[in-house]
Design an enzyme around this catalytic site. Structure first.
Site, PDB file in Angstrom:
ATOM      1  N   LYS A  27       0.826  -1.212   0.000  1.00 45.43           N
ATOM      2  CA  LYS A  27       0.000   0.000   0.000  1.00 45.43           C
ATOM      3  C   LYS A  27       0.863   1.266   0.000  1.00 45.43           C
ATOM      4  O   LYS A  27       0.586   2.201  -0.738  1.00 45.43           O
ATOM      5  CB  LYS A  27      -0.955   0.025   1.206  1.00 45.43           C
ATOM      6  CG  LYS A  27      -1.981  -1.111   1.215  1.00 45.43           C
ATOM      7  CD  LYS A  27      -3.104  -0.852   2.204  1.00 45.43           C
ATOM      8  CE  LYS A  27      -2.649  -0.712   3.657  1.00 45.43           C
ATOM      9  NZ  LYS A  27      -2.056  -1.947   4.201  1.00 45.43           N
ATOM     10  N   ARG A  72      10.157  -2.572  12.038  1.00 41.08           N
ATOM     11  CA  ARG A  72       9.019  -1.961  12.726  1.00 41.08           C
ATOM     12  C   ARG A  72       8.577  -2.892  13.837  1.00 41.08           C
ATOM     13  O   ARG A  72       8.526  -4.107  13.644  1.00 41.08           O
ATOM     14  CB  ARG A  72       7.855  -1.785  11.729  1.00 41.08           C
ATOM     15  CG  ARG A  72       7.685  -0.378  11.239  1.00 41.08           C
ATOM     16  CD  ARG A  72       6.746  -0.306  10.071  1.00 41.08           C
ATOM     17  NE  ARG A  72       5.369  -0.685  10.382  1.00 41.08           N
ATOM     18  CZ  ARG A  72       4.345  -0.525   9.539  1.00 41.08           C
ATOM     19  NH1 ARG A  72       4.545  -0.009   8.347  1.00 41.08           N
ATOM     20  NH2 ARG A  72       3.126  -0.902   9.881  1.00 41.08           N
ATOM     21  N   ARG A 103      10.646  -7.017   6.032  1.00 43.71           N
ATOM     22  CA  ARG A 103      10.719  -5.564   5.785  1.00 43.71           C
ATOM     23  C   ARG A 103      11.616  -4.882   6.819  1.00 43.71           C
ATOM     24  O   ARG A 103      11.613  -5.230   7.993  1.00 43.71           O
ATOM     25  CB  ARG A 103       9.300  -4.982   5.887  1.00 43.71           C
ATOM     26  CG  ARG A 103       9.256  -3.473   5.746  1.00 43.71           C
ATOM     27  CD  ARG A 103       7.888  -2.982   5.393  1.00 43.71           C
ATOM     28  NE  ARG A 103       6.883  -3.175   6.439  1.00 43.71           N
ATOM     29  CZ  ARG A 103       5.597  -2.861   6.278  1.00 43.71           C
ATOM     30  NH1 ARG A 103       5.165  -2.380   5.123  1.00 43.71           N
ATOM     31  NH2 ARG A 103       4.747  -3.055   7.268  1.00 43.71           N
ATOM     32  N   ARG A 133      -1.848  -8.932  12.943  1.00 44.20           N
ATOM     33  CA  ARG A 133      -2.353  -7.906  12.025  1.00 44.20           C
ATOM     34  C   ARG A 133      -3.039  -8.546  10.822  1.00 44.20           C
ATOM     35  O   ARG A 133      -4.061  -8.050  10.353  1.00 44.20           O
ATOM     36  CB  ARG A 133      -1.201  -7.010  11.542  1.00 44.20           C
ATOM     37  CG  ARG A 133      -0.684  -6.091  12.627  1.00 44.20           C
ATOM     38  CD  ARG A 133       0.667  -5.524  12.285  1.00 44.20           C
ATOM     39  NE  ARG A 133       0.638  -4.625  11.151  1.00 44.20           N
ATOM     40  CZ  ARG A 133       1.676  -4.396  10.353  1.00 44.20           C
ATOM     41  NH1 ARG A 133       2.827  -5.022  10.562  1.00 44.20           N
ATOM     42  NH2 ARG A 133       1.571  -3.553   9.371  1.00 44.20           N
TER      43      ARG A 133
HETATM   44  P1  AMP Z   1      -0.447   0.344   8.619  1.00 41.94           P
HETATM   45  O1  AMP Z   1       0.803   1.125   8.468  1.00 41.94           O
HETATM   46  O2  AMP Z   1      -1.540   0.816   7.684  1.00 41.94           O
HETATM   47  O3  AMP Z   1      -0.218  -1.138   8.523  1.00 41.94           O
HETATM   48  O4  AMP Z   1      -1.019   0.645  10.087  1.00 41.94           O
HETATM   49  C1  AMP Z   1      -0.255   0.328  11.228  1.00 41.94           C
HETATM   50  C2  AMP Z   1      -1.156   0.265  12.448  1.00 41.94           C
HETATM   51  O5  AMP Z   1      -1.804   1.541  12.667  1.00 41.94           O
HETATM   52  C3  AMP Z   1      -2.301  -0.733  12.372  1.00 41.94           C
HETATM   53  O6  AMP Z   1      -1.887  -2.052  12.696  1.00 41.94           O
HETATM   54  C4  AMP Z   1      -3.254  -0.159  13.421  1.00 41.94           C
HETATM   55  O7  AMP Z   1      -2.818  -0.428  14.739  1.00 41.94           O
HETATM   56  C5  AMP Z   1      -3.115   1.336  13.197  1.00 41.94           C
HETATM   57  N1  AMP Z   1      -4.102   1.820  12.206  1.00 41.94           N
HETATM   58  C6  AMP Z   1      -3.833   2.356  10.985  1.00 41.94           C
HETATM   59  N2  AMP Z   1      -4.970   2.691  10.354  1.00 41.94           N
HETATM   60  C7  AMP Z   1      -5.985   2.340  11.183  1.00 41.94           C
HETATM   61  C8  AMP Z   1      -7.398   2.422  11.105  1.00 41.94           C
HETATM   62  N3  AMP Z   1      -8.030   2.907  10.009  1.00 41.94           N
HETATM   63  N4  AMP Z   1      -8.134   1.964  12.163  1.00 41.94           N
HETATM   64  C9  AMP Z   1      -7.532   1.493  13.260  1.00 41.94           C
HETATM   65  N5  AMP Z   1      -6.204   1.366  13.394  1.00 41.94           N
HETATM   66  C10 AMP Z   1      -5.428   1.794  12.379  1.00 41.94           C
END
Ligand code: AMP
Length: 218
Positions: free
Chosen positions: A13, A159, A126, A170
Site C-alpha cells: 500500500k 518496525r 521488511r 495484524r
Molecule cells: P499500517 O501502516 O496501515 O499497517 O497501520 C499500522 C497500524 O496503525 C495498524 O496495525 C493499526 O494499529 C493502526 N491503524 C492504521 N490505520 C488504522 C485504522 N483505520 N483503524 C484502526 N487502526 C489503524
C-alpha cells in the site's frame, strides 16, 4: 475526489500510494503513517495509539475517524487517497457520513490482493530506515551495505509491529475486519481489484491502467 486503498499489511500500500499519488495528483493520507509520526512525537494521540499499533490491534474507531475528519477539513480540498482507512465496516460507514456532510462520496476503491502467506513473508522481511523512513526488504530489496540505508546511511530497523507474532495478529485482524470491505465496495460498483503478488512496477502499471478510464491517462 476521495479514493481508498485497501490491502493486507505488506501488500504494498505504501509503495503503490506514493506512485499513484504522484501520477494522478492525489494527496496521500495514510492513517498508519500518521499514527507512527504521532507516536514518535509522543503526542496525546500517539500515546493513546501506541498500545494498539505495537500489538497489531486496530486503534479505536472514534480516535481514527476524528483524526481523518480533521485531515479532510484541510482547506486544500481536492483529491485524496486514503491508505489504511477505513479498516472495518463501522469506519466505512463513518466515512460515508463524514463525506455526505460535505456533499461528497467515495468514488474509487483500489484493492491490492495478496495471499496471506506472501504478506507474512514480506512483513517479517521488511526493514525501514530509522533516519529517513526509506523502506527495504532483506529478501527482495536489500540495501547495498547490510543494515544501512542506501539513501542516508542511517541504521535500518524492523518496525515493532512487523515482528512475527504481531504481523500474524495484524493479518488476522485484516482478514476478519478489513477484508469484508472488499465485498462492501464491490457492491457499490467502485472496486478495482489488482493482483498485488507481482513486482512493484507491474502492480503500479496495472493499477494505472485500471483507473485511467476514470482519471484520464497520465
Ligand atoms: P499500517 O501502516 O496501515 O499497517 O497501520 C499500522 C497500524 O496503525 C495498524 O496495525 C493499526 O494499529 C493502526 N491503524 C492504521 N490505520 C488504522 C485504522 N483505520 N483503524 C484502526 N487502526 C489503524
Amino acid at each position: 475526489m476521495i479514493a481508498i486503498l485497501i490491502g493486507a499489511p505488506g501488500s504494498g500500500k505504501g509503495t503503490q500510494s506514493a506512485v499513484f499519488c504522484e501520477r494522478f495528483s492525489f494527496a496521500h493520507l495514510s492513517t498508519g503513517d500518521i499514527f507512527r509520526a504521532e507516536m514518535a512525537a509522543k503526542s496525546p494521540v500517539g500515546r493513546k495509539a501506541a498500545e494498539y499499533v505495537n500489538s497489531g490491534k486496530l486503534v479505536p474507531d472514534d480516535i481514527v475517524t476524528e483524526m481523518v475528519a480533521g485531515k479532510l477539513d484541510d482547506p486544500q480540498g481536492g483529491r485524496y487517497l486514503l491508505d489504511g482507512f477505513p479498516r472495518n465496516l463501522a469506519q466505512a460507514q463513518a466515512l460515508s457520513g463524514l463525506l455526505a456532510k460535505r456533499g461528497a462520496a467515495v468514488e474509487l476503491v483500489l484493492f491490492l490482493n495478496l495471499a496471506p502467506a506472501e504478506a507474512m513473508k514480506r512483513l517479517t522481511s521488511r526493514r525501514i530506515c530509522g533516519g529517513c523512513g526509506e523502506v527495504f526488504n532483506i529478501l527482495s530489496r536489500s540495501p547495498q551495505v547490510e543494515g544501512k540505508c542506501d539513501k542516508c546511511g542511517k541504521d535500518l530497523v524492523q518496525r515493532e509491529d512487523d515482528t512475527e507474532a504481531t504481523a500474524r495478529k495484524r493479518l488476522m485482524v485484516y482478514e476478519d475486519l478489513t477484508r469484508p470491505l472488499v465485498a462492501y465496495y464491490k457492491a457499490e460498483g467502485i472496486l478495482h481489484e489488482i493482483d498485488g503478488g507481482r513486482s512493484p512496477d507491474e502492480v503500479a502499471a496495472s493499477l494505472a491502467e485500471s483507473v485511467e478510464p476514470q482519471l484520464g491517462a497520465r
